[in-house]
Design a protein around this motif. Sequence first.
Motif, PDB file in Angstrom:
ATOM      1  N   HIS A   1       0.858  -1.195   0.000  1.00 35.10           N
ATOM      2  CA  HIS A   1       0.000   0.000   0.000  1.00 35.10           C
ATOM      3  C   HIS A   1       0.890   1.238   0.000  1.00 35.10           C
ATOM      4  CE1 HIS A   1      -3.592  -2.300   1.197  1.00 35.10           C
ATOM      5  NE2 HIS A   1      -2.827  -2.919   2.088  1.00 35.10           N
ATOM      6  N   MET A   2       0.397   2.305  -0.625  1.00 38.03           N
ATOM      7  CA  MET A   2       1.159   3.554  -0.621  1.00 38.03           C
ATOM      8  C   MET A   2       0.544   4.588   0.325  1.00 38.03           C
ATOM      9  SD  MET A   2       1.962   6.168  -3.715  1.00 38.03           S
ATOM     10  CE  MET A   2       3.146   7.500  -3.473  1.00 38.03           C
ATOM     11  N   TRP A   3       1.407   5.131   1.155  1.00 36.78           N
ATOM     12  CA  TRP A   3       1.062   6.323   1.949  1.00 36.78           C
ATOM     13  C   TRP A   3       1.688   7.505   1.216  1.00 36.78           C
ATOM     14  CZ3 TRP A   3      -0.626  10.196   4.530  1.00 36.78           C
ATOM     15  CH2 TRP A   3       0.204  11.104   5.182  1.00 36.78           C
ATOM     16  N   ASP A   4       0.886   8.483   0.829  1.00 35.68           N
ATOM     17  CA  ASP A   4       1.400   9.655   0.130  1.00 35.68           C
ATOM     18  C   ASP A   4       1.363  10.857   1.073  1.00 35.68           C
ATOM     19  OD1 ASP A   4       1.895  11.886  -1.390  1.00 35.68           O
ATOM     20  OD2 ASP A   4       0.717  11.222  -3.108  1.00 35.68           O
ATOM     21  N   GLY A   5       2.505  11.115   1.693  1.00 36.44           N
ATOM     22  CA  GLY A   5       2.605  12.229   2.636  1.00 36.44           C
ATOM     23  C   GLY A   5       3.138  13.498   1.994  1.00 36.44           C
ATOM     24  N   SER A   6       3.000  13.595   0.683  1.00 39.72           N
ATOM     25  CA  SER A   6       3.594  14.744  -0.012  1.00 39.72           C
ATOM     26  C   SER A   6       2.891  16.057   0.325  1.00 39.72           C
ATOM     27  CB  SER A   6       3.567  14.519  -1.522  1.00 39.72           C
ATOM     28  OG  SER A   6       2.238  14.406  -1.969  1.00 39.72           O
ATOM     29  N   SER A   7       1.655  15.972   0.843  1.00 40.11           N
ATOM     30  CA  SER A   7       0.958  17.232   1.135  1.00 40.11           C
ATOM     31  C   SER A   7       1.101  17.648   2.598  1.00 40.11           C
ATOM     32  CB  SER A   7      -0.516  17.153   0.711  1.00 40.11           C
ATOM     33  OG  SER A   7      -1.074  15.942   1.144  1.00 40.11           O
ATOM     34  N   VAL A   8       1.935  16.932   3.374  1.00 29.01           N
ATOM     35  CA  VAL A   8       2.199  17.359   4.764  1.00 29.01           C
ATOM     36  C   VAL A   8       3.715  17.582   4.908  1.00 29.01           C
ATOM     37  CG1 VAL A   8       0.190  16.081   5.656  1.00 29.01           C
ATOM     38  CG2 VAL A   8       2.438  14.977   5.683  1.00 29.01           C
ATOM     39  N   PRO A   9       4.138  18.319   5.940  1.00 31.20           N
ATOM     40  CA  PRO A   9       5.586  18.531   6.118  1.00 31.20           C
ATOM     41  C   PRO A   9       6.336  17.201   6.284  1.00 31.20           C
ATOM     42  CG  PRO A   9       4.318  20.004   7.537  1.00 31.20           C
ATOM     43  CD  PRO A   9       3.343  19.032   6.952  1.00 31.20           C
ATOM     44  N   MET A  10       7.598  17.215   5.890  1.00 28.60           N
ATOM     45  CA  MET A  10       8.430  15.989   5.886  1.00 28.60           C
ATOM     46  C   MET A  10       8.402  15.236   7.232  1.00 28.60           C
ATOM     47  SD  MET A  10      10.817  14.273   4.101  1.00 28.60           S
ATOM     48  CE  MET A  10      12.364  13.408   4.287  1.00 28.60           C
ATOM     49  N   ASP A  11       8.506  15.982   8.362  1.00 27.89           N
ATOM     50  CA  ASP A  11       8.546  15.298   9.655  1.00 27.89           C
ATOM     51  C   ASP A  11       7.243  14.546   9.913  1.00 27.89           C
ATOM     52  OD1 ASP A  11      11.100  16.088  10.129  1.00 27.89           O
ATOM     53  OD2 ASP A  11      10.570  17.804  11.399  1.00 27.89           O
ATOM     54  N   GLU A  12       6.133  15.199   9.567  1.00 25.58           N
ATOM     55  CA  GLU A  12       4.824  14.546   9.753  1.00 25.58           C
ATOM     56  C   GLU A  12       4.674  13.369   8.786  1.00 25.58           C
ATOM     57  OE1 GLU A  12       1.420  17.136   9.274  1.00 25.58           O
ATOM     58  OE2 GLU A  12       0.021  15.477   9.707  1.00 25.58           O
ATOM     59  N   ASN A  13       5.149  13.563   7.567  1.00 24.06           N
ATOM     60  CA  ASN A  13       5.118  12.481   6.570  1.00 24.06           C
ATOM     61  C   ASN A  13       5.790  11.229   7.153  1.00 24.06           C
ATOM     62  OD1 ASN A  13       5.503  10.799   4.354  1.00 24.06           O
ATOM     63  ND2 ASN A  13       6.363  12.369   3.019  1.00 24.06           N
ATOM     64  N   LEU A  14       6.987  11.420   7.726  1.00 25.75           N
ATOM     65  CA  LEU A  14       7.746  10.269   8.244  1.00 25.75           C
ATOM     66  C   LEU A  14       7.137   9.706   9.523  1.00 25.75           C
ATOM     67  CD1 LEU A  14      11.407  11.404   7.456  1.00 25.75           C
ATOM     68  CD2 LEU A  14      10.053   9.648   6.284  1.00 25.75           C
ATOM     69  N   LEU A  15       6.542  10.584  10.326  1.00 23.13           N
ATOM     70  CA  LEU A  15       5.889  10.114  11.560  1.00 23.13           C
ATOM     71  C   LEU A  15       4.720   9.196  11.222  1.00 23.13           C
ATOM     72  CD1 LEU A  15       6.380  10.773  14.584  1.00 23.13           C
ATOM     73  CD2 LEU A  15       4.429  12.345  14.425  1.00 23.13           C
ATOM     74  N   ILE A  16       3.906   9.632  10.261  1.00 16.67           N
ATOM     75  CA  ILE A  16       2.758   8.813   9.837  1.00 16.67           C
ATOM     76  C   ILE A  16       3.266   7.542   9.156  1.00 16.67           C
ATOM     77  CG2 ILE A  16       0.728   8.734   8.322  1.00 16.67           C
ATOM     78  CD1 ILE A  16       0.318  11.740   8.939  1.00 16.67           C
ATOM     79  N   ALA A  17       4.345   7.679   8.378  1.00 12.72           N
ATOM     80  CA  ALA A  17       4.925   6.497   7.708  1.00 12.72           C
ATOM     81  C   ALA A  17       5.348   5.453   8.752  1.00 12.72           C
ATOM     82  CB  ALA A  17       6.122   6.905   6.864  1.00 12.72           C
TER      83      ALA A  17
END
Length: 339
Positions: free
Chosen positions: A128-144
């Motif tokens: 599955h893909m998580w696309d965190g491109s619309s949130v800041p990098m730190d939040e992207n990685l936290l959710i990842a």
Amino acid sequence: MAIATTESYAAMLDAAKAGGYAFPAINITSSSSVTAAIQGFAEAESDGIIQVSVGGGQYASGSTIKDAVVGSLALAAYARVVAEKYGVTIALHTDHCHKVYLDEWLKPLLKLEAESIASGKGPIFNSHMWDGSSVPMDENLLIAEELLEMSQAADTILEIEIGVVGGEEDGHSAEVNDKLYSTPEDGIKTIEKLGLGEKGRYLTAMTFGNVHGAYKPGAVKLRPEILGDIQSAAAEKFGKDKPFDLVFHGGSGSTAEEIATAVSHGVIKMNIDTDTQYAYTRPVVDHMMKNYDGVLKVDGEWGNKKTYDPRAWGKLAEAGMAARVVEACQQLGSAGKKI
Ligand SMILES: O=C(CO)COP(=O)(O)O
Ligand SMILES: O=C[C@H](O)COP(=O)(O)O
Ligand SMILES: [Zn+2]
Ligand SMILES: [Zn+2]
């Protein structure tokens, strides 16, 4: 051979990485496009990946129902049955999930898959893909990090997006800016947070100017050599050769040279949608135009059932899309590669 297991999917990805080739990942939205994609992989004698977007899942549930979980499960179930008839292994993936769709799409799927694993059955999707491109990098990685943990319980691989893929995807449009190009620092930050596989396997869509859709030559500036810079910086810091399993988004309209360079830097999955959509529709247009007075009841006539039966033009659509999948397998080097 049929839908990939956890083990055979890992073997597919490992073989591609070691062998310097990549699999096409084809967006599918209906039973007919599932068949077309699998037919293409079979014709190329290539294993492959088919993937559902949130919009594809909504559509597949019924265009008046719009339930992405139901449609994704329906497409996966259909693929699981028909894939048995073709001599290749097909992995099932879900495409871009932005933050707004996590609760209504990706997390419910991961929970259902974890239940399936806990009850002794296999996974439903393979990744599955998580696309965190619309949130800041730190939040992207936290959710990842959170989703990577859920993926382990679901026995699935997680794909992440670092940087931004341009163009549109289900209403999310990205502006053209420097985020279209990921940096070595982004790569290092990613591994510092998500590890090198010990917290679960993940694929990374590092961006190098990728844009969804197909444009006239010159409009898109792909710089696949950036991927080499990111891999080298991460290799030096973490002591592992080509540590990233990379994904190439916006594959449509890319040149053979751009594709070959990206693959040489560790791309093992390339997403294609726009070109396969066109390849599906093009023969239908041809059929309708050539059989105008058969598909229509012109001037009080009765038309020709043999030409307006959806199977007549459906199989042409499927053949057109399958041929584009074969071309992708040849360009990516997966043709003839079966586990
Ligand atoms: O990246 C894609 C799906 O995630 C497909 O992009 P294209 O439509 O440009 O081929
Ligand atoms: O994200 C890009 C894919 O081409 C999916 O497209 P979609 O969101 O229109 O289904
Ligand atoms: Zn994106
Ligand atoms: Zn994409």
